[in-house]
Motif scaffolding. Structure first.
Motif, mmCIF file in Angstrom:
data_model
loop_
_atom_site.group_PDB
_atom_site.id
_atom_site.type_symbol
_atom_site.label_atom_id
_atom_site.label_comp_id
_atom_site.label_asym_id
_atom_site.label_seq_id
_atom_site.Cartn_x
_atom_site.Cartn_y
_atom_site.Cartn_z
ATOM 1 N N MET A 119 0.893 -1.161 -0.032
ATOM 2 C CA MET A 119 0.292 0.042 -0.034
ATOM 3 C C MET A 119 0.873 1.269 0.042
ATOM 4 O O MET A 119 0.580 2.156 -0.639
ATOM 5 C CB MET A 119 -1.018 0.083 1.342
ATOM 6 N N ALA A 120 2.017 1.112 0.853
ATOM 7 C CA ALA A 120 2.755 2.267 0.721
ATOM 8 C C ALA A 120 3.397 2.639 -0.478
ATOM 9 O O ALA A 120 3.583 3.719 -0.898
ATOM 10 C CB ALA A 120 3.908 2.128 1.803
ATOM 11 N N GLU A 121 3.826 1.520 -1.238
ATOM 12 C CA GLU A 121 4.485 1.724 -2.510
ATOM 13 C C GLU A 121 3.489 2.386 -3.547
ATOM 14 O O GLU A 121 3.470 3.190 -4.423
ATOM 15 C CB GLU A 121 4.775 0.363 -3.090
ATOM 16 N N TRP A 122 2.194 1.816 -3.356
ATOM 17 C CA TRP A 122 0.873 2.378 -4.082
ATOM 18 C C TRP A 122 0.841 3.769 -3.901
ATOM 19 O O TRP A 122 0.537 4.654 -4.894
ATOM 20 C CB TRP A 122 -0.122 1.509 -3.720
ATOM 21 N N LEU A 123 0.873 4.204 -2.774
ATOM 22 C CA LEU A 123 0.605 5.430 -2.690
ATOM 23 C C LEU A 123 1.686 6.389 -3.344
ATOM 24 O O LEU A 123 1.333 7.334 -3.713
ATOM 25 C CB LEU A 123 0.712 5.756 -1.052
ATOM 26 N N THR A 124 2.869 6.061 -3.036
ATOM 27 C CA THR A 124 3.844 6.969 -3.738
ATOM 28 C C THR A 124 3.769 6.782 -5.191
ATOM 29 O O THR A 124 4.063 7.870 -5.937
ATOM 30 C CB THR A 124 5.401 6.142 -3.296
ATOM 31 N N ASP A 125 3.604 5.671 -5.499
ATOM 32 C CA ASP A 125 3.457 5.494 -7.097
ATOM 33 C C ASP A 125 2.365 6.257 -7.786
ATOM 34 O O ASP A 125 2.295 6.851 -8.962
ATOM 35 C CB ASP A 125 3.506 4.280 -7.473
ATOM 36 N N ASN A 126 1.290 6.487 -6.760
ATOM 37 C CA ASN A 126 -0.027 7.112 -7.499
ATOM 38 C C ASN A 126 0.274 8.661 -7.169
ATOM 39 O O ASN A 126 -1.056 9.552 -7.259
ATOM 40 C CB ASN A 126 -1.168 6.436 -6.917
ATOM 41 N N GLY A 127 1.232 9.279 -6.400
ATOM 42 C CA GLY A 127 1.241 10.708 -6.321
ATOM 43 C C GLY A 127 -0.029 11.104 -5.212
ATOM 44 O O GLY A 127 -0.446 12.062 -5.104
ATOM 45 N N ILE A 128 -0.019 10.182 -4.136
ATOM 46 C CA ILE A 128 -1.146 10.399 -3.154
ATOM 47 C C ILE A 128 -0.434 11.345 -2.056
ATOM 48 O O ILE A 128 0.701 11.140 -1.740
ATOM 49 C CB ILE A 128 -1.642 9.105 -2.394
ATOM 50 N N THR A 129 -1.237 12.410 -1.725
ATOM 51 C CA THR A 129 -0.633 13.348 -0.685
ATOM 52 C C THR A 129 -1.594 13.171 0.478
ATOM 53 O O THR A 129 -1.085 13.471 1.674
ATOM 54 C CB THR A 129 -1.180 14.942 -1.133
ATOM 55 N N ASP A 130 -2.755 12.810 0.433
ATOM 56 C CA ASP A 130 -3.669 12.627 1.761
ATOM 57 C C ASP A 130 -4.455 11.074 1.557
ATOM 58 O O ASP A 130 -5.069 10.843 0.550
ATOM 59 C CB ASP A 130 -4.778 13.649 1.768
ATOM 60 N N VAL A 131 -4.370 10.272 2.719
ATOM 61 C CA VAL A 131 -5.308 9.200 2.707
ATOM 62 C C VAL A 131 -6.467 9.536 3.664
ATOM 63 O O VAL A 131 -6.277 9.905 4.829
ATOM 64 C CB VAL A 131 -4.439 8.282 3.126
#
Ligand SMILES: NC(=O)c1ccc[n+]([C@@H]2O[C@H](COP(=O)([O-])OP(=O)(O)OC[C@H]3O[C@@H](n4cnc5c(N)ncnc54)[C@H](OP(=O)(O)O)[C@@H]3O)[C@@H](O)[C@H]2O)c1
Length: 262
Positions: A62-74
């Motif tokens: 999930m952490a990788e997915w957040l980085t790869d998808n340019g997420i700033t806020d969950v």
């Protein structure tokens, strides 16, 4: 769209009405976002906007997915009883250095006339039903029906969105339906099936609260499963509107990193 809003990309962890409300609010405010569903329900109610479906594969993935998808806020708007995804999301957000906000609706509170028996978990609910027997309405969700499968001395009205695929108690009927439910229908259902005991998780929210009012009116005892622990030391919101405000008013994204509590 302001630069502050354009610089964000929000992941809404969903599967709840609050998550769909938040998707509508962010879409209206032009905030880039994607919603995520676990994929448990066959025909889910989809939120507006982009949706991804399926597990991430654990915290690191999930952490990788957040980085790869340019997420700033969950925004973790998952159900209060979805006990695994929430700690995963807290850890993954910290690892990826993105902001985490927990959106959880308030729990139901016992009121005058309520005959509640509070239990800590679903197995304790099954124990409480086993000692009482009688005619039971089960509203704990498809995944928790198996906990009641060994109870032979009670008859169950099992209300679920999708047919359970695991073991079920032998004396039962399965009623497939999806809320919201109104007080008149809930009263009629309890009466028609001569229900003596209602079993529910303390999910909170308005969509399924009418059963509690109907049970109180009819003097029916309710086994209420307490919520699992919520994460500590995280930002929280009780409504989709509060969560949207927190996103819109949040600090500007500096290098895309929050790294709160790392
Ligand atoms: N439990 C309930 O009573 C209940 C009631 C209504 C709605 N829901 C919704 O149904 C979903 C599943 O509930 P659950 O109790 O099975 O969850 P859970 O036990 O907390 O999560 C199990 C696994 O499912 C995946 N997952 C859960 N929610 C996800 C999401 N929104 N997006 C992507 N993956 C997700 C994750 O897989 P990975 O580890 O592979 O990432 C998680 O580790 C939740 O999203 C929840 O909001 C649950």
């Amino acid at each position: 769209m302001s630069d502050r809003v354009r610089s964000r990309r929000v992941l809404i962890l969903g599967g709840t009405g609050e998550a769909r409300d938040l998707a509508r609010l962010l879409a209206a405010a032009d905030v880039p976002f994607v919603s995520s569903l676990a994929g448990r329900v066959r025909n889910p109610r989809l939120p507006v906007g982009e949706v991804r479906i399926g597990g991430f594969g654990g915290v690191d993935a999930m952490a990788e997915w957040l980085t790869d998808n340019g997420i700033t806020d969950v925004v973790d708007a998952t159900h209060p009883f979805a006990a695994r995804i929430t700690p995963h999301a807290v850890s993954a957000s910290r690892t990826a250095g993105v902001r985490y906000l927990r959106l959880a609706r308030p729990a139901w509170e016992q009121g005058a006339g309520d005959r509640w028996v509070r239990v800590p978990d679903i197995d304790a609910a099954a124990d409480a039903v086993a000692v009482r027997g009688g005619r039971v309405m089960l509203t704990t969700g498809r995944q928790d029906v198996a906990a009641f499968a060994a109870i032979r001395d009670a008859w169950f009205l099992i209300r679920v969105v999708d047919e359970p695929d695991g073991a079920m108690p032998p004396q039962r009927i399965v009623l497939r339906s999806r809320g919201p439910y109104g007080i008149d229908d809930e009263r009629r259902l309890l009466r028609d099936h001569r229900i003596e005991l209602l079993v529910t998780k303390n999910s909170g929210g308005a969509m399924t609260a009418a059963k509690l009012r109907a049970a109180a009116e009819l003097g029916i005892e309710v086994i209420v499963v307490d919520r699992p622990a919520e994460p500590e030391d995280v930002d929280t919101a009780g409504t989709a509107a509060d969560a949207a405000d927190a996103i819109l008013d949040g600090p500007p994204v500096a290098d895309g990193q929050y790294r709160r509590g790392v």
